[in-house]
Design an enzyme around this catalytic site. Sequence first.
Site, short mmCIF file in Angstrom:
data_model
loop_
_atom_site.label_atom_id
_atom_site.label_comp_id
_atom_site.label_asym_id
_atom_site.label_seq_id
_atom_site.Cartn_x
_atom_site.Cartn_y
_atom_site.Cartn_z
N HIS A 277 -9.46 -18.01 28.93
CA HIS A 277 -10.43 -17.44 29.89
C HIS A 277 -9.96 -17.68 31.33
O HIS A 277 -9.61 -16.73 32.00
CB HIS A 277 -11.86 -17.93 29.67
CG HIS A 277 -12.36 -17.69 28.27
ND1 HIS A 277 -12.38 -16.45 27.70
CD2 HIS A 277 -12.81 -18.55 27.32
CE1 HIS A 277 -12.83 -16.55 26.47
NE2 HIS A 277 -13.10 -17.81 26.21
N ASP A 328 -10.99 -13.40 20.42
CA ASP A 328 -11.99 -14.44 20.60
C ASP A 328 -13.17 -14.34 19.62
O ASP A 328 -13.08 -14.76 18.48
CB ASP A 328 -12.44 -14.40 22.07
CG ASP A 328 -13.26 -15.62 22.49
OD1 ASP A 328 -13.51 -16.49 21.64
OD2 ASP A 328 -13.65 -15.71 23.67
ZN ZN Z 1 -13.06 -19.13 22.43
#
Ligand code: ZN
Length: 463
Positions: A277, A328
């Site tokens: 991220h 993810d």
């Molecule tokens: Zn994750």
Amino acid sequence: MKTTPQSLFASHALLPTGWARDVLLQWDAQGRYTQIQVNASAPAGVPHTSGPLLPGMPNLHSHAFQRGFAGLSEFRAQSQDSFWSWRTLMYRFAAKLSPQHLEAIATWLYLEMLEAGYTSVCEFHYLHHDRDGTPYANDAELSLALLRAAQATGMGITLLPVLYQSGGFGGKAPTEGQKRFLRSTNSMLRLLEQLQPVCAAQNAMLGLAPHSLRAVAPQALQDAIQGLHALNAQAPVHIHIAEQMAEVEGCLAWSGQRPVEWLLNHLPVDHRWCLVHATHMTPDEYQRAAATQAVAGLCPLTEANLGDGIFDLPLWEQGGGIWGIGSDSHIGVNAAEELMALEYSQRLQLQQRNVAASAAYPHVATHLMQRAVQGGAQATGRAVAGIALGQQADLVALQEDHFALEGLPVAEQLDAHVFASSRTSAIDSVWVAGQQVVAQGRHALHLSARQAFVSARRALISE
Ligand code: ZN
């Protein structure tokens, strides 16, 4: 497992140096390229792909079990839903999973990934224990379920067991929903020792994922990384970092530093690291983190789905930053859509078009694919960095007569695959380590794996 040496001829292939014509590829019994010849003539008896041939895309961030939960949280449950309210629902789902459920979900997921152009996965695996939080008789039970899913489908895997110890910064006690994730540092190091030979036997890489600075205190973080690198000095380390503003604020309150800033000040972050991220960084953090040569692990569809924020791709690339993509939470499982979402987030933010492009690659999809394959490969710790000597033959052939591609020049065909295929797939064939795993868009286990996935999910939501 040994493969027969094979070869393939492609009219157009995307090499690390750019598009090439009439490319003859050969690989050895281990599936590694031994010869890459451009402007070659097609030898008789060698299979020929006429649509564009692409390098397989590494998927650098996956929580496999969350595939079973995708689509189950798209309703408003409170006046303002957030990442944190999504996480509460996701924990409820995780609490019920059995090893059989996990294996069925992961098998289908890895198959879906292969059909969608991903040829390796980094599995950020934090579900370790039984439903009541006690370790399974075989402590590696759930890790082994994931390795079996990868082996059954032919997916390349980097297994990253997750170290999770606290419920928030400063060693806050974990919550009930986190009990299946918890391990001491010693128990993690024993698990890694147990998994190391199993991974080696199936050409998988073993790394470690300290979950986040929220979940692992400084000393444990250092000890675990030291233990991992004593096992394998090149093993990858992945960590969730700066995904949400609440996390940045929590880190500031705890340490006076932002998460990426703290990490760079306290640990020797380098090319073995993947910062998953890394959404909320200051310009100074962008510059410092990019300079470490760690990979930024971008998950554009999940980050959009969870309302995380927008990564500043131009700033990262200006600093020489390396990046790759991951699916993810698996709200979307499609390498092309992930690249499209990344580019669109930049366009919306900057009010510009064609942001992710360069002098070398003015075509956006070519630029995105080149960067994401190189960065993704680095994050896997495996030799999957595209169509180059010594790398593994992980390949994706597009269908030349797909409506979105037919009759276009090759760079435009890739642009159309990423931006203009209208949620249909132009993927025809996929090879992993030289073994063909998808033909005419389908994996051989498609029907049975789909059925097992749907029954596992049905059982889980009806409990
Ligand atoms: Zn994750």
